[in-house]
Design a protein around this motif. Structure first.
Motif, PDB file in Angstrom:
ATOM      1  N   SER A   5       5.470  -0.258   8.121  1.00  0.00           N
ATOM      2  CA  SER A   5       4.502   0.825   8.287  1.00  0.00           C
ATOM      3  C   SER A   5       4.935   2.041   7.474  1.00  0.00           C
ATOM      4  O   SER A   5       4.113   2.696   6.836  1.00  0.00           O
ATOM      5  N   GLN A   8       4.243   1.395   3.889  1.00  0.00           N
ATOM      6  CA  GLN A   8       2.805   1.477   3.658  1.00  0.00           C
ATOM      7  C   GLN A   8       2.356   2.933   3.549  1.00  0.00           C
ATOM      8  O   GLN A   8       1.567   3.288   2.677  1.00  0.00           O
ATOM      9  N   VAL A   9       2.876   3.778   4.416  1.00  0.00           N
ATOM     10  CA  VAL A   9       2.527   5.199   4.412  1.00  0.00           C
ATOM     11  C   VAL A   9       3.027   5.857   3.124  1.00  0.00           C
ATOM     12  O   VAL A   9       2.280   6.610   2.479  1.00  0.00           O
ATOM     13  N   GLN A  53      -2.123   3.859  12.672  1.00  0.00           N
ATOM     14  CA  GLN A  53      -3.130   3.011  12.036  1.00  0.00           C
ATOM     15  C   GLN A  53      -4.424   3.778  11.805  1.00  0.00           C
ATOM     16  O   GLN A  53      -5.055   3.648  10.757  1.00  0.00           O
ATOM     17  N   LEU A  56      -3.817   6.054   8.876  1.00  0.00           N
ATOM     18  CA  LEU A  56      -3.804   5.274   7.638  1.00  0.00           C
ATOM     19  C   LEU A  56      -5.216   4.940   7.186  1.00  0.00           C
ATOM     20  O   LEU A  56      -5.535   5.043   5.997  1.00  0.00           O
ATOM     21  N   LYS A  60      -7.007   6.090   3.743  1.00  0.00           N
ATOM     22  CA  LYS A  60      -7.585   5.135   2.797  1.00  0.00           C
ATOM     23  C   LYS A  60      -9.020   5.507   2.450  1.00  0.00           C
ATOM     24  O   LYS A  60      -9.430   5.387   1.290  1.00  0.00           O
TER      25      LYS A  60
END
Length: 91
Positions: A5, A8-9, A53, A56, A60
């Motif tokens: 995570s 990903q961030v 989430q 995120l 996006k």
């Protein structure tokens, strides 16, 4: 935050900064970069995975908006401002 995570961030953060740097307008470019940095700093202590989430997904969606706007910005570019023509100091 789990390692995947976190990666990903960080990846999303870098991509958003890179895409924001493509704005042809100095004002839009600096505003977008400043807002991205502020938003990520604001939420750096979030621990809840559902909240992460959600953030995120929001980032996006914002990345897609930035990409669309930079493309439009490239189509209708203007002359550079005086401040953009100055040499950047080396750090």
């Amino acid at each position: 935050m789990a390692a995947s995570s976190r990666a990903q961030v960080l990846d999303l953060y870098r991509v958003m900064l890179r895409e924001s740097g493509r704005f042809t307008s100095y004002n839009y470019r600096t505003y977008a970069i400043r807002r991205i940095r502020e938003a990520f700093r604001e939420n750096k202590n979030v621990k809840d995975s559902a909240q992460i989430q959600m953030l995120l997904n929001k980032a996006k969606r914002n990345l897609e908006i930035i990409r669309r706007q930079t493309h439009i910005s490239e189509l209708y570019s203007t002359d550079k401002l005086i401040i953009e023509n100055q040499k950047q100091p080396r750090t």
